[in-house]
Design a protein around this motif. Sequence first.
Motif, PDB file in Angstrom:
ATOM      1  N   SER A  47       0.819  -1.209   0.000  1.00  0.00           N
ATOM      2  CA  SER A  47       0.000   0.000   0.000  1.00  0.00           C
ATOM      3  C   SER A  47       0.862   1.273   0.000  1.00  0.00           C
ATOM      4  N   LEU A  48       2.147   1.120   0.345  1.00  0.00           N
ATOM      5  CA  LEU A  48       3.086   2.260   0.333  1.00  0.00           C
ATOM      6  C   LEU A  48       3.913   2.315  -0.952  1.00  0.00           C
ATOM      7  N   GLY A  49       3.646   1.390  -1.878  1.00  0.00           N
ATOM      8  CA  GLY A  49       4.372   1.382  -3.146  1.00  0.00           C
ATOM      9  C   GLY A  49       5.537   0.426  -3.202  1.00  0.00           C
ATOM     10  N   TRP A  50       5.712  -0.372  -2.168  1.00  0.00           N
ATOM     11  CA  TRP A  50       6.797  -1.357  -2.125  1.00  0.00           C
ATOM     12  C   TRP A  50       6.443  -2.577  -2.955  1.00  0.00           C
ATOM     13  N   SER A  51       7.456  -3.213  -3.504  1.00  0.00           N
ATOM     14  CA  SER A  51       7.287  -4.535  -4.118  1.00  0.00           C
ATOM     15  C   SER A  51       8.508  -5.348  -3.723  1.00  0.00           C
ATOM     16  N   PRO A  52       8.396  -6.680  -3.732  1.00  0.00           N
ATOM     17  CA  PRO A  52       9.546  -7.498  -3.324  1.00  0.00           C
ATOM     18  C   PRO A  52      10.829  -7.202  -4.099  1.00  0.00           C
TER      19      PRO A  52
END
Length: 144
Positions: free
Chosen positions: A136-141
């Motif tokens: 939801s904060l724009g992070w991806s693995p």
Amino acid sequence: MTAPSEAARYSIQMLISDWLLIDGTMDNHVWSAVEQPGGDGAADPDIARRPEVARLGLSVRRAGWDQIAGWPHDLEGFTTWPAPGQTARMSLSGAQWSLVVLALRYWADVDERMSDVDGAARSRGIATSVEQRLVSLGWSPATP
């Protein structure tokens, strides 16, 4: 490439009791990254990355120690800390959070193989919760 100190940071509020499980998981993950099973490392396809994983895992643990106020300095301190429901805001780089989620899932699988169904479920639950909040904060693995 961006240096780790310049990488995007993602902050989430979480239960300190959940962070303690993450800290223990990272301890296991760091030690397994530097140990050589059977002496040849054949069990780990990422043997070349072991030192990097160990460094990153230690940086996650240190971040917790630095960011959580009141961290006990001896085992006796953990008998009353953290208070039930006590939370802290944790801020890590994308690469650090990626390792946290990966390690929680990896060790959940280990717990399951050892018939620790509750431990596996708790680790997976924390991994999923962390991942959802970070996405939801724009992070991806794959975020460094």
